[in-house]
Design an enzyme around this catalytic site. Structure first.
Site, PDB file in Angstrom:
ATOM      1  N   ASP A 199      31.127  35.693  40.512  1.00  0.00           N
ATOM      2  CA  ASP A 199      31.499  34.335  40.907  1.00  0.00           C
ATOM      3  C   ASP A 199      32.521  34.401  42.036  1.00  0.00           C
ATOM      4  O   ASP A 199      33.267  35.375  42.179  1.00  0.00           O
ATOM      5  CB  ASP A 199      32.029  33.528  39.722  1.00  0.00           C
ATOM      6  CG  ASP A 199      33.311  34.082  39.125  1.00  0.00           C
ATOM      7  OD1 ASP A 199      33.424  35.320  39.008  1.00  0.00           O
ATOM      8  OD2 ASP A 199      34.197  33.283  38.767  1.00  0.00           O
ATOM      9  N   GLU A 254      35.426  34.804  36.558  1.00  0.00           N
ATOM     10  CA  GLU A 254      36.727  35.417  36.818  1.00  0.00           C
ATOM     11  C   GLU A 254      37.589  34.505  37.674  1.00  0.00           C
ATOM     12  O   GLU A 254      38.796  34.408  37.465  1.00  0.00           O
ATOM     13  CB  GLU A 254      36.550  36.770  37.510  1.00  0.00           C
ATOM     14  CG  GLU A 254      37.800  37.643  37.499  1.00  0.00           C
ATOM     15  CD  GLU A 254      38.736  37.414  38.671  1.00  0.00           C
ATOM     16  OE1 GLU A 254      39.875  37.911  38.635  1.00  0.00           O
ATOM     17  OE2 GLU A 254      38.337  36.733  39.644  1.00  0.00           O
ATOM     18  N   GLU A 255      36.951  33.830  38.627  1.00  0.00           N
ATOM     19  CA  GLU A 255      37.701  32.957  39.528  1.00  0.00           C
ATOM     20  C   GLU A 255      38.000  31.598  38.900  1.00  0.00           C
ATOM     21  O   GLU A 255      38.802  30.838  39.433  1.00  0.00           O
ATOM     22  CB  GLU A 255      36.918  32.751  40.833  1.00  0.00           C
ATOM     23  CG  GLU A 255      36.616  34.021  41.613  1.00  0.00           C
ATOM     24  CD  GLU A 255      37.843  34.636  42.251  1.00  0.00           C
ATOM     25  OE1 GLU A 255      38.955  34.150  41.988  1.00  0.00           O
ATOM     26  OE2 GLU A 255      37.684  35.614  43.007  1.00  0.00           O
TER      27      GLU A 255
END
EC number: 3.5.1.18
Length: 379
Positions: free
Chosen positions: A70, A134-135
């Protein structure tokens, strides 16, 4: 041989703006499955995750890679020189969102893993745990993968996270830990009134200003063996009050702390709340707070894993990487509860920026480093 540059381009062309999968994990699943990896989608709450393993489940010698596909939003597309999902090449650079953070590293370790098990099948297992979260909130990404692994009896002996770790030159830095991060959301509660009659109101602004000033003046510590000093930053101060003749009923402030292993989120919460209580008593203003902890500080002590990675980096780049704990948080903060973990990746100068770009030559170099790490680990 798997071309990591072509795979990077294919991944960049997947519009996987968090939390969208954008086709990136499906692409990797197809490639890894064809290379003999047992692949499982570990999706949770609409977030896509991919677990891939070559070799025996639960083998004592299991090397893991972790990363994410991502990416952060692109912002205004008009500001980009090229399509942010076009993987455009100009000179020595490939442009696109995620080129540095971190589709190039995912491509490099996927290519390294596929070629390594094909050329020299190891006595052990190679695991790839790749998330699409993750972001974003990071609640259903690597955490979900690790939860699933524990339930299924899957395990990594050690893990390498492919986040960009080098400030300026390839090979100059690896991460053996990270600072903790926590945020305080304060609200000071008063009584609204006319600014011409302040005695009829109860202004919360001076009290909250006093609190954040007192916090901003703290020296939390002077650093520890492997960490720089902890830092505290006041990041917002808001009233939501458009009128200059009205004393507001409430105001809010946000304070972020990045802390080393001299502290825990629990000890810092107690300290900060103690100071807030003192200010509230001094001013007669009620001050409330909400605390969000992104992660505790952690360190993988220098030793077998860091030596393994450092030796491979030095062989392929000629540089001995500094063992660092600098920077923000990463998913290594979750992996460290599962097994020893370090981070190594590309130069991260342009991550999250307009015209994010990767030096093309660094991608096969990173694959070579990851391949050497695998070879030396299973030697």
């Amino acid at each position: 041989m798997t071309d990591p540059v072509a795979l990077t381009a294919d991944l960049i062309r997947c519009p996987s703006v968090t939390p969208e999968e954008g086709g990136a994990l499906s692409l990797l699943e197809a490639r890894l499955s064809a290379a003999g990896f047992a692949c499982t989608r570990v999706d949770r709450n609409g977030i896509a995750n991919l677990f891939a393993r070559w070799g025996e489940k639960g083998h004592a010698r299991s090397f893991g890679f972790n990363g994410h596909t991502d990416v952060v939003p692109v912002g205004a597309r008009a500001d980009w020189r090229f399509d942010p999902f076009g993987a455009q090449v100009e000179g020595d650079w490939m442009y696109g969102r995620g080129a540095v953070d971190m589709k190039s590293a995912v491509a490099a370790f996927a290519a390294a893993a596929m070629d390594f098990v094909a050329d020299t099948p190891p006595d052990g297992a190679v695991i790839l745990a790749i998330t699409g979260d993750e972001e974003g909130d990071a609640k259903d990404g690597t955490v979900a993968l690790l939860d699933w692994m524990a339930a299924q009896g899957e395990a990594m002996d050690v893990c390498l996270v492919g986040e960009p770790t080098c400030p300026d030159e390839m090979g100059e830095m690896m991460k053996i830990g990270r600072r903790g991060s926590m945020t305080f959301f304060f609200e000071a509660l008063g009584v609204q009134g006319h600014s011409a009659y302040p005695h009829r109101a109860k202004n919360p602004l001076p009290a909250l200003a006093k609190l954040v000033d007192r916090l901003a003046g703290l020296e939390l510590d002077t650093g520890t063996d492997h960490f720089d000093p902890s830092t505290l930053a006041v990041t917002t101060f808001d009233t939501g009050n458009p009128a200059n003749n009205v004393i507001p009923a409430a105001c809010r402030a946000t304070v972020n702390i990045r802390f080393n292993d001299a502290h825990s989120s629990e000890s810092l919460t107690a300290m900060v709340r103690g100071i807030a209580a003192e200010v509230a008593a001094e001013t007669g203003i009620e001050i409330t707070d909400r605390v969000s902890v992104s992660g505790e500080s952690f360190i993988t002590p220098p030793g077998r894993l860091s030596d393994l990675v450092a030796a491979a980096v030095e062989t392929e780049t000629g540089r001995v990487p500094v063992l660092s704990t600098s920077g923000g948080t990463s998913d290594a903060r979750f992996v460290q509860h599962h097994c020893p973990v370090v981070e190594f990746g590309l130069v991260g100068k342009s991550m999250h920026q307009v015209d994010e770009r990767v030096a093309i030559a660094q991608i096969p170099q990173l694959k070579a480093i990851y391949t050497r790490i695998l070879r030396d680990y299973f030697a």
